[in-house]
Design an enzyme around this catalytic site. Structure first.
Site, PDB file in Angstrom:
ATOM      1  N   GLU A  91      24.310  -3.359 -28.688  1.00 27.97           N
ATOM      2  CA  GLU A  91      23.522  -4.327 -27.913  1.00 27.97           C
ATOM      3  C   GLU A  91      22.931  -3.696 -26.652  1.00 27.97           C
ATOM      4  O   GLU A  91      21.912  -4.153 -26.158  1.00 27.97           O
ATOM      5  CB  GLU A  91      24.390  -5.526 -27.506  1.00 27.97           C
ATOM      6  CG  GLU A  91      24.453  -6.609 -28.552  1.00 27.97           C
ATOM      7  CD  GLU A  91      25.110  -7.894 -28.060  1.00 27.97           C
ATOM      8  OE1 GLU A  91      25.554  -7.963 -26.898  1.00 27.97           O
ATOM      9  OE2 GLU A  91      25.195  -8.836 -28.856  1.00 27.97           O
ATOM     10  N   HIS A 122      38.769   8.179 -48.111  1.00 26.78           N
ATOM     11  CA  HIS A 122      38.812   8.001 -49.562  1.00 26.78           C
ATOM     12  C   HIS A 122      37.700   7.096 -50.062  1.00 26.78           C
ATOM     13  O   HIS A 122      37.687   6.700 -51.225  1.00 26.78           O
ATOM     14  CB  HIS A 122      40.190   7.462 -49.969  1.00 26.78           C
ATOM     15  CG  HIS A 122      41.275   8.451 -49.657  1.00 26.78           C
ATOM     16  ND1 HIS A 122      41.832   9.268 -50.609  1.00 26.78           N
ATOM     17  CD2 HIS A 122      41.856   8.785 -48.480  1.00 26.78           C
ATOM     18  CE1 HIS A 122      42.738  10.056 -50.028  1.00 26.78           C
ATOM     19  NE2 HIS A 122      42.770   9.773 -48.741  1.00 26.78           N
ATOM     20  N   LYS A 163      18.726 -17.194 -33.573  1.00 29.74           N
ATOM     21  CA  LYS A 163      19.152 -18.505 -33.065  1.00 29.74           C
ATOM     22  C   LYS A 163      17.984 -19.485 -33.085  1.00 29.74           C
ATOM     23  O   LYS A 163      18.139 -20.638 -33.476  1.00 29.74           O
ATOM     24  CB  LYS A 163      19.682 -18.375 -31.637  1.00 29.74           C
ATOM     25  CG  LYS A 163      21.000 -17.625 -31.548  1.00 29.74           C
ATOM     26  CD  LYS A 163      21.536 -17.650 -30.129  1.00 29.74           C
ATOM     27  CE  LYS A 163      22.671 -16.671 -29.964  1.00 29.74           C
ATOM     28  NZ  LYS A 163      23.061 -16.481 -28.568  1.00 29.74           N
TER      29      LYS A 163
HETATM   30  O1  PA5 Z   1      26.458  -9.768 -25.605  1.00 28.63           O
HETATM   31  C1  PA5 Z   1      26.259 -10.941 -25.650  1.00 28.63           C
HETATM   32  O2  PA5 Z   1      25.868 -11.561 -24.635  1.00 28.63           O
HETATM   33  C2  PA5 Z   1      26.506 -11.794 -26.882  1.00 28.63           C
HETATM   34  O3  PA5 Z   1      26.872 -11.079 -28.008  1.00 28.63           O
HETATM   35  C3  PA5 Z   1      27.586 -12.784 -26.509  1.00 28.63           C
HETATM   36  O4  PA5 Z   1      28.736 -12.114 -26.159  1.00 28.63           O
HETATM   37  C4  PA5 Z   1      27.888 -13.785 -27.615  1.00 28.63           C
HETATM   38  O5  PA5 Z   1      26.695 -14.291 -28.134  1.00 28.63           O
HETATM   39  C5  PA5 Z   1      28.722 -14.919 -27.065  1.00 28.63           C
HETATM   40  O6  PA5 Z   1      28.057 -15.556 -26.026  1.00 28.63           O
HETATM   41  P1  PA5 Z   1      28.711 -16.682 -25.135  1.00 28.63           P
HETATM   42  O7  PA5 Z   1      29.880 -16.122 -24.426  1.00 28.63           O
HETATM   43  O8  PA5 Z   1      27.637 -17.098 -24.197  1.00 28.63           O
HETATM   44  O9  PA5 Z   1      29.122 -17.797 -26.064  1.00 28.63           O
END
Ligand code: PA5
Length: 424
Positions: free
Chosen positions: A279, A300, A414
């Site tokens: 990310e 393996h 989303k």
């Molecule tokens: O890195 C990120 O922001 C996302 O992967 C979040 O961690 C994930 O979507 C969870 O988000 P939230 O804590 O707002 O529910």
């Protein structure tokens, strides 16, 4: 040294001379991070977070943990992504500390998973921690609905209230509204720390304290990591070396980093790492693809690919110097399988030879590799490792010229999903 970086098998691929050539860029990235002048600087609160965690806050969480363990048989931790992976990584790494059961929900939308989970909790005393920074994420929001329905079938009034703990933003999001309206105990996730950097905020500390993890040692490890890996001196800072070396490898066409460990309890640490690196770096058509393997299991199945496939990868082994236990291989009177050669030796001795052989073979097969080695698998070393990885990815993100602290791409699915669901 509690954490070391072994670079022997980079020979011929990248050198310390190559690293020196980008030392100035690393210095610039360091300055941008320290002075908060780089991209996404509003989300760099994690850089000095460990040193800002008050001991009194740790003590408050330890007390909360003790109380919950007394009145509950287990914890259900609801969250996804950065609000899930670090918790699970820590629990699996420590192999379910003190045996207090932690169940996870809201990290997928599998109906059978959630059906079976709540079914198996039927006769247990349960406390739920729901974690969401935005407070609006679909998966945990739905799991929280299910959890509340489940709890309401067992408890009411004050008893119900004390079994729900929320970890979310101070002001924004639906979860904040729900917590305030119902008077649930809540903890705040700081604005300037993004989801994948949040393991040392209440996101990680609250559920881990409840699970009986030594969060004091975890925080101390991160504090020491902060000191060691914020050092501008590249020669002394292995986090910056790791960032620089992987950047150089990427520029030479090694587009995939495979992180491998011969210790299965690293499996979820590597899942956490994948989110952090994937990310943070992958923006605008750039970024190293983070993949992980658990050895010797995966030798393996994926060994052939590692040894002989497309040479567009490099490997980082995550090693543990000292195992907690000892398992000695028994001698057999009839040595039919020929393994009396290792009888009376510890199983870890053989595991280590497998690691050494793999690192050498992959190197010879054209896969440059490094080894990041932890002295021990405990809370202290894990806290330090978390900080190491966070610091390194910030630097490598800046080397790539991206904002390592946002994740605009996560929103795309989303929007389409909400459209399909008819949600505004
Ligand atoms: O890195 C990120 O922001 C996302 O992967 C979040 O961690 C994930 O979507 C969870 O988000 P939230 O804590 O707002 O529910």
């Amino acid at each position: 040294m509690s954490l070391t970086l072994d670079k022997e098998y980079l020979k011929g691929f990248v050198s310390s001379e190559d690293l020196k050539l980008i030392a100035k860029d690393i210095e610039k990235a360091h300055e941008a991070l320290e002075k908060k002048t780089g991209k996404g600087s509003e989300f760099t609160g994690w850089t000095d977070l460990p040193s800002r965690i008050e001991d009194s806050f740790v003590a408050e969480l330890e007390k909360l943990g003790k109380d919950v363990r007394q009145n509950s048989d287990c914890l259900v931790s609801i969250g996804i992504g950065g609000s899930y992976l670090g918790i699970r990584a820590t629990m699996e790494f420590l192999r379910g500390k003190d045996g207090f059961p932690v169940y996870y929900a809201g990290h997928n939308m599998s109906v059978d998973y959630h059906y079976k989970l709540f079914n198996c909790l039927k006769d247990k005393r349960v406390t739920v921690v729901v974690i969401s920074k935005s407070g609006t994420t679909t998966e945990p929001a739905l799991a929280f609905r299910l959890a509340k329905q489940f709890l309401k079938g067992k408890y009411s009034g004050e008893e119900l209230k004390k079994r729900i703990i929320c970890v979310t933003d101070a002001k924004k999001g639906a979860l904040r509204k729900i917590a305030d309206k119902n008077g649930y105990r809540s903890f705040v996730i700081p604005d300037d720390v993004g989801g994948r950097f949040s393991i040392l905020t209440p996101v990680g500390l609250v559920p881990l304290a409840i699970a009986g993890v030594d969060i004091r040692a975890l925080v101390q490890g991160a504090r020491d990591g902060q000191k060691e890996y914020s050092n501008a001196d590249l020669e002394k800072n292995i986090a910056y070396q790791y960032a620089g070396l992987r950047y150089l490898l990427y520029k030479k066409g090694k587009l995939i980093e495979v992180s491998s460990s011969f210790y299965d309890n690293m499996s979820f640490v590597l899942e956490w790492w994948k989110q952090l690196y994937g990310e943070s770096e992958a923006k605008g058509g750039q970024g190293i693809f983070p993949a992980s393997l658990i050895m010797s299991t995966d030798l393996h199945s994926m060994g052939q690919l590692m040894q002989d496939g497309v040479r567009n990868l490099f490997e980082t082994f995550l090693d543990i110097e000292r195992s907690e236990h000892s398992v000695v291989i028994p001698k057999e009177d009839e040595d039919l399988d020929g393994f009396n050669i290792v009888s009376d030796k510890d199983l870890d001795y053989v595991n280590k030879q497998a690691y050494k052989a793999t690192a050498a073979a992959h190197f010879e097969g054209g896969v440059p590799n490094m080894t990041l080695r932890l002295m021990k698998a405990d809370e202290y070393h894990l806290g330090k490792l978390y900080y190491f990885y966070e610091r390194a990815v910030a630097i490598s993100g800046y080397l790539l010229g991206v904002n390592p602290f946002d994740q605009p791409g996560v929103e795309a699915y989303k929007k389409k999903m909400f459209a399909l669901l008819g949600k505004a």
